[in-house]
Design a protein around this motif. Structure first.
Motif, PDB file in Angstrom:
ATOM      1  N   GLY A 160       0.723  -1.728  -0.322  1.00 34.63           N
ATOM      2  CA  GLY A 160       0.127   0.025  -0.122  1.00 34.63           C
ATOM      3  C   GLY A 160       0.685   1.193   0.074  1.00 34.63           C
ATOM      4  O   GLY A 160       0.195   2.154  -0.532  1.00 34.63           O
ATOM      5  N   LYS A 161       1.440   1.356   1.164  1.00 36.95           N
ATOM      6  CA  LYS A 161       3.050   2.116   0.685  1.00 36.95           C
ATOM      7  C   LYS A 161       3.458   2.936  -0.410  1.00 36.95           C
ATOM      8  O   LYS A 161       3.205   3.800  -1.274  1.00 36.95           O
ATOM      9  CB  LYS A 161       3.943   2.176   1.380  1.00 36.95           C
ATOM     10  CG  LYS A 161       5.362   2.944   1.592  1.00 36.95           C
ATOM     11  CD  LYS A 161       6.086   2.746   2.278  1.00 36.95           C
ATOM     12  CE  LYS A 161       7.749   3.930   2.211  1.00 36.95           C
ATOM     13  NZ  LYS A 161       8.345   3.608   2.965  1.00 36.95           N
TER      14      LYS A 161
ATOM     15  N   THR B 255       0.520   7.049  -6.556  1.00 34.44           N
ATOM     16  CA  THR B 255      -0.668   7.902  -5.866  1.00 34.44           C
ATOM     17  C   THR B 255       0.154   9.291  -6.353  1.00 34.44           C
ATOM     18  O   THR B 255      -0.408  10.115  -6.675  1.00 34.44           O
ATOM     19  CB  THR B 255      -1.610   7.598  -5.357  1.00 34.44           C
ATOM     20  OG1 THR B 255      -2.497   5.933  -5.969  1.00 34.44           O
ATOM     21  CG2 THR B 255      -2.646   8.604  -5.914  1.00 34.44           C
ATOM     22  N   LEU B 256       0.703   9.506  -5.124  1.00 32.63           N
ATOM     23  CA  LEU B 256       1.419  11.062  -5.204  1.00 32.63           C
ATOM     24  C   LEU B 256       2.244  11.050  -6.165  1.00 32.63           C
ATOM     25  O   LEU B 256       2.293  13.041  -6.743  1.00 32.63           O
ATOM     26  CB  LEU B 256       1.790  10.593  -3.948  1.00 32.63           C
ATOM     27  CG  LEU B 256       0.804  11.081  -2.677  1.00 32.63           C
ATOM     28  CD1 LEU B 256       1.979  10.732  -1.405  1.00 32.63           C
ATOM     29  CD2 LEU B 256       0.172  12.126  -2.253  1.00 32.63           C
TER      30      LEU B 256
ATOM     31  N   PHE C  87      -9.945  17.738  -2.760  1.00 31.60           N
ATOM     32  CA  PHE C  87      -9.248  16.316  -2.354  1.00 31.60           C
ATOM     33  C   PHE C  87      -8.961  15.469  -1.256  1.00 31.60           C
ATOM     34  O   PHE C  87      -8.200  15.603  -0.894  1.00 31.60           O
ATOM     35  CB  PHE C  87      -8.441  15.477  -3.530  1.00 31.60           C
ATOM     36  CG  PHE C  87      -9.117  16.135  -4.806  1.00 31.60           C
ATOM     37  CD1 PHE C  87     -10.030  14.951  -5.410  1.00 31.60           C
ATOM     38  CD2 PHE C  87      -8.663  16.862  -5.909  1.00 31.60           C
ATOM     39  CE1 PHE C  87     -11.105  15.629  -6.573  1.00 31.60           C
ATOM     40  CE2 PHE C  87      -9.455  17.344  -7.540  1.00 31.60           C
ATOM     41  CZ  PHE C  87     -10.672  16.092  -7.273  1.00 31.60           C
ATOM     42  N   ALA C  88      -9.872  14.329  -0.815  1.00 28.15           N
ATOM     43  CA  ALA C  88      -9.426  13.881   0.481  1.00 28.15           C
ATOM     44  C   ALA C  88      -8.976  12.728  -0.139  1.00 28.15           C
ATOM     45  O   ALA C  88      -9.188  11.817  -1.255  1.00 28.15           O
ATOM     46  CB  ALA C  88     -10.790  13.085   0.826  1.00 28.15           C
ATOM     47  N   LEU C  89      -7.311  12.093   0.498  1.00 28.94           N
ATOM     48  CA  LEU C  89      -6.624  10.856  -0.169  1.00 28.94           C
ATOM     49  C   LEU C  89      -6.123  10.104   1.139  1.00 28.94           C
ATOM     50  O   LEU C  89      -5.573  10.157   1.506  1.00 28.94           O
ATOM     51  CB  LEU C  89      -5.517  11.159  -0.831  1.00 28.94           C
ATOM     52  CG  LEU C  89      -4.870   9.637  -1.489  1.00 28.94           C
ATOM     53  CD1 LEU C  89      -5.661   8.881  -2.229  1.00 28.94           C
ATOM     54  CD2 LEU C  89      -3.402  10.149  -1.805  1.00 28.94           C
ATOM     55  N   GLY C  90      -7.519   9.079   1.376  1.00 31.58           N
ATOM     56  CA  GLY C  90      -6.834   8.977   3.013  1.00 31.58           C
ATOM     57  C   GLY C  90      -7.913   7.608   3.114  1.00 31.58           C
ATOM     58  O   GLY C  90      -8.597   6.117   2.181  1.00 31.58           O
ATOM     59  N   TRP C  91      -7.087   6.469   4.404  1.00 31.21           N
ATOM     60  CA  TRP C  91      -7.568   5.512   4.733  1.00 31.21           C
ATOM     61  C   TRP C  91      -8.919   5.280   5.504  1.00 31.21           C
ATOM     62  O   TRP C  91      -9.738   4.181   4.887  1.00 31.21           O
ATOM     63  CB  TRP C  91      -6.634   4.936   5.000  1.00 31.21           C
ATOM     64  CG  TRP C  91      -6.912   4.908   6.660  1.00 31.21           C
ATOM     65  CD1 TRP C  91      -7.092   4.603   8.098  1.00 31.21           C
ATOM     66  CD2 TRP C  91      -5.495   6.101   7.306  1.00 31.21           C
ATOM     67  NE1 TRP C  91      -7.085   4.999   9.271  1.00 31.21           N
ATOM     68  CE2 TRP C  91      -5.978   5.626   8.290  1.00 31.21           C
ATOM     69  CE3 TRP C  91      -4.637   7.357   6.626  1.00 31.21           C
ATOM     70  CZ2 TRP C  91      -5.590   7.124   9.818  1.00 31.21           C
ATOM     71  CZ3 TRP C  91      -4.211   8.380   7.321  1.00 31.21           C
ATOM     72  CH2 TRP C  91      -4.791   7.860   9.483  1.00 31.21           C
ATOM     73  N   SER C  92      -9.695   6.426   6.127  1.00 36.68           N
ATOM     74  CA  SER C  92     -10.652   5.808   7.096  1.00 36.68           C
ATOM     75  C   SER C  92     -12.197   6.323   6.612  1.00 36.68           C
ATOM     76  O   SER C  92     -11.611   7.289   5.659  1.00 36.68           O
ATOM     77  CB  SER C  92      -9.900   6.934   7.912  1.00 36.68           C
ATOM     78  OG  SER C  92     -11.293   7.369   9.161  1.00 36.68           O
TER      79      SER C  92
ATOM     80  N   LEU D 212      -6.599   5.474  -4.445  1.00 37.43           N
ATOM     81  CA  LEU D 212      -5.570   4.983  -4.744  1.00 37.43           C
ATOM     82  C   LEU D 212      -6.032   3.930  -5.541  1.00 37.43           C
ATOM     83  O   LEU D 212      -4.637   3.819  -6.216  1.00 37.43           O
ATOM     84  CB  LEU D 212      -4.725   4.502  -3.259  1.00 37.43           C
ATOM     85  CG  LEU D 212      -4.636   4.793  -2.687  1.00 37.43           C
ATOM     86  CD1 LEU D 212      -3.829   3.881  -0.795  1.00 37.43           C
ATOM     87  CD2 LEU D 212      -3.134   6.035  -2.590  1.00 37.43           C
ATOM     88  N   SER D 213      -7.082   3.409  -6.095  1.00 35.26           N
ATOM     89  CA  SER D 213      -6.822   2.259  -6.974  1.00 35.26           C
ATOM     90  C   SER D 213      -7.977   3.091  -8.473  1.00 35.26           C
ATOM     91  O   SER D 213      -7.476   3.128  -9.307  1.00 35.26           O
ATOM     92  CB  SER D 213      -8.067   1.349  -6.753  1.00 35.26           C
ATOM     93  OG  SER D 213      -9.377   2.066  -6.493  1.00 35.26           O
TER      94      SER D 213
END
Length: 204
Positions: free
Chosen positions: A36-37, A43-44, A122-127, A146-147
């Motif tokens: 995932g890292k 993605t970044l 934009f939000a790019l998070g896991w939660s 991320l996908s």
């Protein structure tokens, strides 16, 4: 403007800056694991290139400078060096976020700070809390995955950077931010009323 605000950011002209701020979060790598890292960094990297292709200036804002700085060596291997903005005063960080044309944030508090100032973000998070926050500000479409394929990311970024979209989104966010502020004030008024009533009963 707050002391320490970089001279390239003017608080007198909100929304006029052409800089796109990217706020990374080292915790993303903890939550997503080693594969995932890499996906996060990729993605970044794609987002940085898309921003550059639109002739806007990407920069990194460190909302947690001690932790998130650790991501930069690997990121810059992919993107090349980028300007890095940081400051110990959270009010200065908020002012910088408020002057961006666009924010792409993986830090929840940075996202909340920019949205509350009606900055397209934009939000790019896991939660799920990122999604809930976007819903609170009436912009659920601002959640990135991320996908997501590069074409999908490009469409999202270029669309929001367009003048017509900027105007509509900033207006929508401004209304939502005012509503959120009013709700918070109402909550505190209720708390103060309850405290005053409780104190009155004790004195009777």
């Amino acid at each position: 403007k707050p002391a320490g605000l970089p001279s390239t950011f003017s608080t007198n002209q909100p929304g006029k800056n052409e800089r796109v701020l990217i706020v990374p979060n080292l915790r993303m790598t903890d939550k997503l694991g080693s594969s995932g890292k890499q996906e996060y960094l990729d993605t970044l990297t794609q987002l940085v290139q898309i921003v550059k292709d639109t002739q806007h200036a990407p920069a990194i804002l460190l909302h947690d400078k001690d932790e998130d700085r650790k991501l930069l060596p690997e990121l810059f291997e992919k993107t090349g060096e980028l300007p890095v903005l940081e400051h110990p005063n959270p009010l200065v960080l908020k002012a910088i976020l408020g002057q961006a044309r666009l924010v792409i944030a993986s830090r929840f508090h940075a996202l909340a700070s920019s949205l509350s100032q009606a900055v397209p973000s934009f939000a790019l998070g896991w939660s799920h809390k990122y999604e809930l926050l976007l819903n609170d500000f009436n912009c659920p479409e601002m959640l990135l995955s991320l996908s997501a394929e590069q074409d999908e990311l490009k469409k999202a970024i270029t669309g929001v950077l367009a003048e017509t979209t900027q105007a509509e989104l900033r207006s929508r966010l401004g209304v939502a931010a005012a509503s959120q502020k009013a709700a918070v004030e109402e909550m505190w008024n209720t708390v103060r009323t309850q405290i005053a009533f409780s104190n009155q009963k004790k004195s009777d």
